[in-house]
Motif scaffolding. Structure first.
Motif, PDB file in Angstrom:
ATOM      1  N   GLU A 118    -119.067  84.842  17.639  1.00 31.41           N
ATOM      2  CA  GLU A 118    -117.767  84.429  17.108  1.00 31.41           C
ATOM      3  C   GLU A 118    -117.110  85.550  16.308  1.00 31.41           C
ATOM      4  OE1 GLU A 118    -117.676  80.512  15.328  1.00 31.41           O
ATOM      5  OE2 GLU A 118    -119.059  79.745  16.840  1.00 31.41           O
ATOM      6  N   HIS A 119    -117.896  86.315  15.574  1.00 28.13           N
ATOM      7  CA  HIS A 119    -117.324  87.427  14.819  1.00 28.13           C
ATOM      8  C   HIS A 119    -116.939  88.597  15.728  1.00 28.13           C
ATOM      9  CE1 HIS A 119    -117.017  86.352  10.680  1.00 28.13           C
ATOM     10  NE2 HIS A 119    -118.281  85.976  10.588  1.00 28.13           N
ATOM     11  N   ALA A 120    -117.624  88.773  16.839  1.00 28.50           N
ATOM     12  CA  ALA A 120    -117.216  89.799  17.804  1.00 28.50           C
ATOM     13  C   ALA A 120    -115.817  89.470  18.334  1.00 28.50           C
ATOM     14  CB  ALA A 120    -118.225  89.896  18.942  1.00 28.50           C
ATOM     15  N   VAL A 121    -115.579  88.210  18.616  1.00 29.85           N
ATOM     16  CA  VAL A 121    -114.242  87.776  19.049  1.00 29.85           C
ATOM     17  C   VAL A 121    -113.237  88.022  17.930  1.00 29.85           C
ATOM     18  CG1 VAL A 121    -112.845  85.792  19.758  1.00 29.85           C
ATOM     19  CG2 VAL A 121    -115.142  86.106  20.708  1.00 29.85           C
ATOM     20  N   ASN A 122    -113.620  87.742  16.698  1.00 29.95           N
ATOM     21  CA  ASN A 122    -112.728  88.004  15.555  1.00 29.95           C
ATOM     22  C   ASN A 122    -112.385  89.485  15.443  1.00 29.95           C
ATOM     23  OD1 ASN A 122    -112.509  85.351  14.711  1.00 29.95           O
ATOM     24  ND2 ASN A 122    -114.196  85.502  13.255  1.00 29.95           N
ATOM     25  N   ALA A 123    -113.349  90.351  15.692  1.00 30.25           N
ATOM     26  CA  ALA A 123    -113.096  91.795  15.616  1.00 30.25           C
ATOM     27  C   ALA A 123    -112.043  92.205  16.640  1.00 30.25           C
ATOM     28  CB  ALA A 123    -114.391  92.579  15.830  1.00 30.25           C
ATOM     29  N   GLU A 134    -103.478  84.760  12.987  1.00 30.26           N
ATOM     30  CA  GLU A 134    -102.411  84.154  12.182  1.00 30.26           C
ATOM     31  C   GLU A 134    -102.222  82.687  12.566  1.00 30.26           C
ATOM     32  OE1 GLU A 134     -97.649  84.757  11.663  1.00 30.26           O
ATOM     33  OE2 GLU A 134     -98.857  86.588  11.837  1.00 30.26           O
ATOM     34  N   ARG A 135    -102.325  82.377  13.850  1.00 22.99           N
ATOM     35  CA  ARG A 135    -102.181  80.988  14.305  1.00 22.99           C
ATOM     36  C   ARG A 135    -103.331  80.119  13.792  1.00 22.99           C
ATOM     37  NH1 ARG A 135     -99.677  83.604  18.667  1.00 22.99           N
ATOM     38  NH2 ARG A 135    -101.596  84.027  19.809  1.00 22.99           N
ATOM     39  N   GLN A 136    -104.464  80.718  13.470  1.00 22.62           N
ATOM     40  CA  GLN A 136    -105.615  79.962  12.981  1.00 22.62           C
ATOM     41  C   GLN A 136    -105.650  79.845  11.457  1.00 22.62           C
ATOM     42  OE1 GLN A 136    -108.769  82.264  14.925  1.00 22.62           O
ATOM     43  NE2 GLN A 136    -109.180  80.480  16.203  1.00 22.62           N
ATOM     44  N   ALA A 137    -104.689  80.431  10.778  1.00 24.14           N
ATOM     45  CA  ALA A 137    -104.672  80.389   9.311  1.00 24.14           C
ATOM     46  C   ALA A 137    -104.706  78.946   8.811  1.00 24.14           C
ATOM     47  CB  ALA A 137    -103.430  81.099   8.772  1.00 24.14           C
ATOM     48  N   GLY A 138    -105.566  78.696   7.845  1.00 25.53           N
ATOM     49  CA  GLY A 138    -105.651  77.381   7.222  1.00 25.53           C
ATOM     50  C   GLY A 138    -106.338  76.316   8.047  1.00 25.53           C
ATOM     51  N   THR A 139    -107.036  76.703   9.102  1.00 25.77           N
ATOM     52  CA  THR A 139    -107.663  75.702   9.969  1.00 25.77           C
ATOM     53  C   THR A 139    -109.156  75.510   9.699  1.00 25.77           C
ATOM     54  OG1 THR A 139    -108.050  77.316  11.734  1.00 25.77           O
ATOM     55  CG2 THR A 139    -105.973  76.077  11.816  1.00 25.77           C
ATOM     56  N   GLN A 141    -111.794  77.606   9.917  1.00 23.24           N
ATOM     57  CA  GLN A 141    -112.701  78.185  10.910  1.00 23.24           C
ATOM     58  C   GLN A 141    -114.006  78.623  10.248  1.00 23.24           C
ATOM     59  OE1 GLN A 141    -111.795  78.474  14.391  1.00 23.24           O
ATOM     60  NE2 GLN A 141    -110.350  77.023  13.508  1.00 23.24           N
ATOM     61  N   ARG A 142    -115.106  78.381  10.897  1.00 26.73           N
ATOM     62  CA  ARG A 142    -116.418  78.827  10.440  1.00 26.73           C
ATOM     63  C   ARG A 142    -117.102  79.528  11.606  1.00 26.73           C
ATOM     64  NH1 ARG A 142    -113.932  77.635   6.689  1.00 26.73           N
ATOM     65  NH2 ARG A 142    -114.481  76.313   4.941  1.00 26.73           N
ATOM     66  N   GLN A 143    -117.885  80.540  11.325  1.00 26.85           N
ATOM     67  CA  GLN A 143    -118.602  81.240  12.369  1.00 26.85           C
ATOM     68  C   GLN A 143    -120.060  80.798  12.332  1.00 26.85           C
ATOM     69  OE1 GLN A 143    -116.214  82.919  10.391  1.00 26.85           O
ATOM     70  NE2 GLN A 143    -114.893  82.528  12.154  1.00 26.85           N
ATOM     71  N   GLY A 144    -120.483  80.210  13.413  1.00 26.42           N
ATOM     72  CA  GLY A 144    -121.845  79.693  13.505  1.00 26.42           C
ATOM     73  C   GLY A 144    -121.818  78.190  13.587  1.00 26.42           C
ATOM     74  N   PHE A 145    -121.892  77.543  12.455  1.00 28.47           N
ATOM     75  CA  PHE A 145    -121.875  76.088  12.438  1.00 28.47           C
ATOM     76  C   PHE A 145    -120.462  75.559  12.704  1.00 28.47           C
ATOM     77  CE2 PHE A 145    -125.665  76.807   9.592  1.00 28.47           C
ATOM     78  CZ  PHE A 145    -126.599  76.319  10.495  1.00 28.47           C
ATOM     79  N   GLY A 149    -112.417  72.583   9.399  1.00 29.33           N
ATOM     80  CA  GLY A 149    -111.110  71.959   9.610  1.00 29.33           C
ATOM     81  C   GLY A 149    -110.247  72.096   8.368  1.00 29.33           C
ATOM     82  N   PRO A 150    -108.961  71.830   8.528  1.00 24.49           N
ATOM     83  CA  PRO A 150    -108.054  71.957   7.386  1.00 24.49           C
ATOM     84  C   PRO A 150    -108.291  70.848   6.352  1.00 24.49           C
ATOM     85  CG  PRO A 150    -106.881  71.108   9.289  1.00 24.49           C
ATOM     86  CD  PRO A 150    -108.275  71.435   9.750  1.00 24.49           C
ATOM     87  N   ALA A 151    -107.997  71.144   5.099  1.00 26.38           N
ATOM     88  CA  ALA A 151    -108.084  70.119   4.043  1.00 26.38           C
ATOM     89  C   ALA A 151    -106.928  69.139   4.225  1.00 26.38           C
ATOM     90  CB  ALA A 151    -108.011  70.785   2.665  1.00 26.38           C
ATOM     91  N   ARG A 152    -107.198  67.924   3.939  1.00 27.97           N
ATOM     92  CA  ARG A 152    -106.157  66.892   4.067  1.00 27.97           C
ATOM     93  C   ARG A 152    -105.522  66.645   2.718  1.00 27.97           C
ATOM     94  NH1 ARG A 152    -106.910  64.466   9.256  1.00 27.97           N
ATOM     95  NH2 ARG A 152    -108.967  65.041  10.011  1.00 27.97           N
ATOM     96  N   ARG A 153    -104.216  66.415   2.747  1.00 29.63           N
ATOM     97  CA  ARG A 153    -103.487  66.157   1.500  1.00 29.63           C
ATOM     98  C   ARG A 153    -103.460  64.696   1.183  1.00 29.63           C
ATOM     99  NH1 ARG A 153     -98.532  70.390   1.511  1.00 29.63           N
ATOM    100  NH2 ARG A 153     -99.679  72.055   2.432  1.00 29.63           N
TER     101      ARG A 153
END
Length: 153
Positions: A118-123, A134-139, A141-145, A149-153
């Protein structure tokens, strides 16, 4: 694009080979790899990959043990990697999997492979496709497990 891979002999899985495999699936890149004994050797290895081998981004791969002294060594290595990033103005993707993150060897091996991939893809995204991140900001994301998900208001 030239990607540096710095991994360790202390790791119980060949994270460097996994990273190379995943990078080749996602981009046509030159890969420079160096293997060092342990995680505290990673900062200088990364700096040399950037300055001497002209890497555009580097992945620092390691597996700290589960003892308190191992966590201190991981923190020192992480601090060194941050310093190296600031000295070279180059991203270093730190991919550490602590031995005590998994309940057994099977899960540890799975986590080490998954997080590395997952981090290779991030690189690749960081250098070639930054808008994807940028499209994944605030979502959450975790690498591995599983992703948080985003925090709910």
């Amino acid at each position: 694009m030239r990607v540096g891979i710095a991994d360790t002999t202390f790791s119980r899985v060949n994270m460097g080979a996994i990273a190379v495999d995943e990078l080749r699936k996602h981009a046509s890149v030159a890969i420079e790899r160096v293997t060092v004994p342990g995680i505290k050797d990673l900062p200088v290895a990364c700096k040399k990959l950037i300055e001497e081998r002209r890497c555009d981004i580097v992945m620092a791969l390691g597996m700290p043990g589960g003892k308190d002294k191992d966590k201190i060594c991981a923190h020192e290595a992480s601090t060194g990697l941050i310093q190296c990033q600031l000295m070279t103005n180059t991203h270093i993707i730190e991919v550490f999997v602590h031995e005590d993150e998994a309940k057994d060897d099977r899960e540890l091996a799975w986590l080490m492979e998954q997080r590395t991939r997952e981090h290779a893809v991030n690189a690749v995204k960081l250098v070639l496709h930054p808008k994807d991140l940028e499209r994944q900001a605030g979502t959450g994301q975790r690498q591995g497990f599983e992703d948080a998900g985003p925090a709910r208001r």
